[in-house]
Design a protein around this motif. Structure first.
Motif, short mmCIF file in Angstrom:
data_model
loop_
_atom_site.label_atom_id
_atom_site.label_comp_id
_atom_site.label_asym_id
_atom_site.label_seq_id
_atom_site.Cartn_x
_atom_site.Cartn_y
_atom_site.Cartn_z
N TRP A 1 -6.60 -0.61 5.86
CA TRP A 1 -7.44 -0.78 4.67
C TRP A 1 -8.89 -0.90 5.10
O TRP A 1 -9.17 -1.31 6.23
CB TRP A 1 -7.00 -1.96 3.82
CG TRP A 1 -7.24 -3.35 4.32
CD1 TRP A 1 -8.22 -4.21 3.94
CD2 TRP A 1 -6.46 -4.08 5.30
NE1 TRP A 1 -8.11 -5.42 4.60
CE2 TRP A 1 -7.03 -5.37 5.43
CE3 TRP A 1 -5.33 -3.77 6.07
CZ2 TRP A 1 -6.52 -6.32 6.31
CZ3 TRP A 1 -4.82 -4.72 6.94
CH2 TRP A 1 -5.41 -5.98 7.04
N ASP B 1 -0.61 -0.39 8.82
CA ASP B 1 -1.11 -0.53 7.46
C ASP B 1 -2.63 -0.66 7.54
O ASP B 1 -3.16 -1.66 8.05
CB ASP B 1 -0.50 -1.77 6.80
CG ASP B 1 -0.69 -1.79 5.29
OD1 ASP B 1 -1.55 -1.06 4.79
OD2 ASP B 1 0.04 -2.54 4.62
N PHE C 1 -5.53 0.98 -4.95
CA PHE C 1 -5.22 1.17 -3.53
C PHE C 1 -6.10 2.25 -2.90
O PHE C 1 -5.67 2.93 -1.98
CB PHE C 1 -3.73 1.51 -3.37
CG PHE C 1 -2.82 0.35 -3.64
CD1 PHE C 1 -2.56 -0.58 -2.65
CD2 PHE C 1 -2.27 0.17 -4.90
CE1 PHE C 1 -1.73 -1.67 -2.90
CE2 PHE C 1 -1.44 -0.91 -5.16
CZ PHE C 1 -1.17 -1.83 -4.16
N ARG D 1 -6.54 2.48 1.10
CA ARG D 1 -5.45 1.66 1.60
C ARG D 1 -4.23 2.55 1.78
O ARG D 1 -3.96 3.41 0.94
CB ARG D 1 -5.11 0.52 0.62
CG ARG D 1 -6.25 -0.45 0.35
CD ARG D 1 -5.87 -1.47 -0.72
NE ARG D 1 -6.97 -2.34 -1.08
CZ ARG D 1 -7.26 -3.49 -0.49
NH1 ARG D 1 -6.48 -3.92 0.51
NH2 ARG D 1 -8.29 -4.22 -0.87
N SER E 1 0.84 -1.20 0.00
CA SER E 1 0.00 0.00 0.00
C SER E 1 0.88 1.25 0.00
O SER E 1 2.03 1.21 0.43
CB SER E 1 -0.91 0.00 1.22
OG SER E 1 -0.16 0.19 2.41
N TYR F 1 -14.60 -2.98 -1.31
CA TYR F 1 -13.15 -2.85 -1.22
C TYR F 1 -12.57 -2.73 -2.64
O TYR F 1 -13.05 -3.36 -3.59
CB TYR F 1 -12.55 -4.08 -0.55
CG TYR F 1 -12.82 -4.17 0.94
CD1 TYR F 1 -11.90 -3.72 1.86
CD2 TYR F 1 -14.01 -4.72 1.40
CE1 TYR F 1 -12.13 -3.81 3.23
CE2 TYR F 1 -14.27 -4.81 2.76
CZ TYR F 1 -13.33 -4.35 3.67
OH TYR F 1 -13.58 -4.43 5.02
#
Length: 273
Positions: A111, A109, A124, A127, A73, A119
């Motif tokens: 998301w 990280d 990305f 993210r 990401s 999603y």
């Protein structure tokens, strides 16, 4: 996660994060602060305790990664892009080790789903990863995620201290109806969330299974009350008003005042009126 307890005290991570924000020496404000478990609701059982940095929910429990994690990401602390829709959300907090000392350089990280609960599996969107600063703090700017089928509202995150294993977990929103039906939901992973002028602000502190030397514990120096109504030993409720050093303050969290917790020193407990 920090919870005010039914005793009117705040957890020692709450005090520590306030001290870090004010630039105070963290061990000083922890003198005499008990490690208090969170208030339990009917039917709940007390979570397992850890002897070092315990406020009743430590270390932060892991959860499933889910099917939509992607490596690599982008490095960024804002997931907002041109044309992003949804309610703006800011998530901030600290990462601590087992001795309640903040950890710098920790990878986080994040998301999440978009406003429609989907999603991005090709790019990305929503993210990104970042690292805690020298004070162990992080801040994420994003939106409130939409509802994914079968799940309550949540954020995904991987947290890794330098040279340590990865913690994979999820963060949740209080007051969500699906919290009661989501089989993965864990109340220990609830963020503290408040409305902020059409946006939302959330806070969560991670505790990693990282051994630490607790370090020296200097004796705090009482500062006295320079011409104000604030007084150590007084029990304050949210919304109470005091004066200190010629300024007015409003209480944000119920607590019993102690030397070292003067209003200008603990922004987690007081804001200027």
């Amino acid at each position: 996660m920090d919870h005010e307890t039914s005793t009117g005290h705040v957890t020692r991570k709450t005090v520590l994060r306030a001290a870090l924000a004010a630039g105070m020496a963290a061990p000083a404000v922890l003198m005499g602060v008990p490690a208090l478990a969170r208030t339990l609701t009917a039917g709940e059982t007390a979570p397992a305790l850890t002897p070092e940095c315990d406020d009743g929910d430590d270390p932060t429990p892991p959860q499933t990664e889910g099917p939509y994690f992607k490596p690599n990401s982008p490095l960024r602390n804002s997931l907002l892009e041109a044309g992003t829709t949804g309610v703006r959300l800011t998530v901030s907090g600290y990462v601590f080790g087992l001795a309640c000392r903040p950890i710098s350089g920790v990878l986080l990280d994040f998301w999440q789903a978009d406003v429609n609960g989907a999603y991005d599996n090709t790019g990305f969107r929503f993210r990104g990863h970042q690292f805690t600063d020298a004070a162990g703090a992080f801040k994420l700017t994003t939106i409130v995620p939409g509802l994914y089928p079968g799940r309550t509202r949540h954020l995904h995150v991987k947290v890794q201290a330098p040279g340590r294993p990865v913690l994979t977990t999820q963060l949740y929103f209080p007051g969500e109806p699906r919290n009661n039906t989501d089989t993965i939901f864990d109340p220990r992973l609830l963020m503290t969330v408040r409305d902020a002028g059409g946006a939302r602000e959330a806070a969560f502190d991670f505790v990693l299974n990282v051994p630490q030397d607790p370090g020296p514990t200097p004796t705090p120096t009482p500062t006295g009350v320079p011409g104000g109504t604030w007084a150590a030993g007084t029990g304050y409720r949210a919304g109470d008003s005091v004066t200190y050093g010629g300024l007015g303050y409003v209480c944000l969290q119920a607590h019993t005042a102690q030397a070292g917790w003067e209003p200008p020193n603990v922004p987690a407990l007081w804001r200027t009126a």
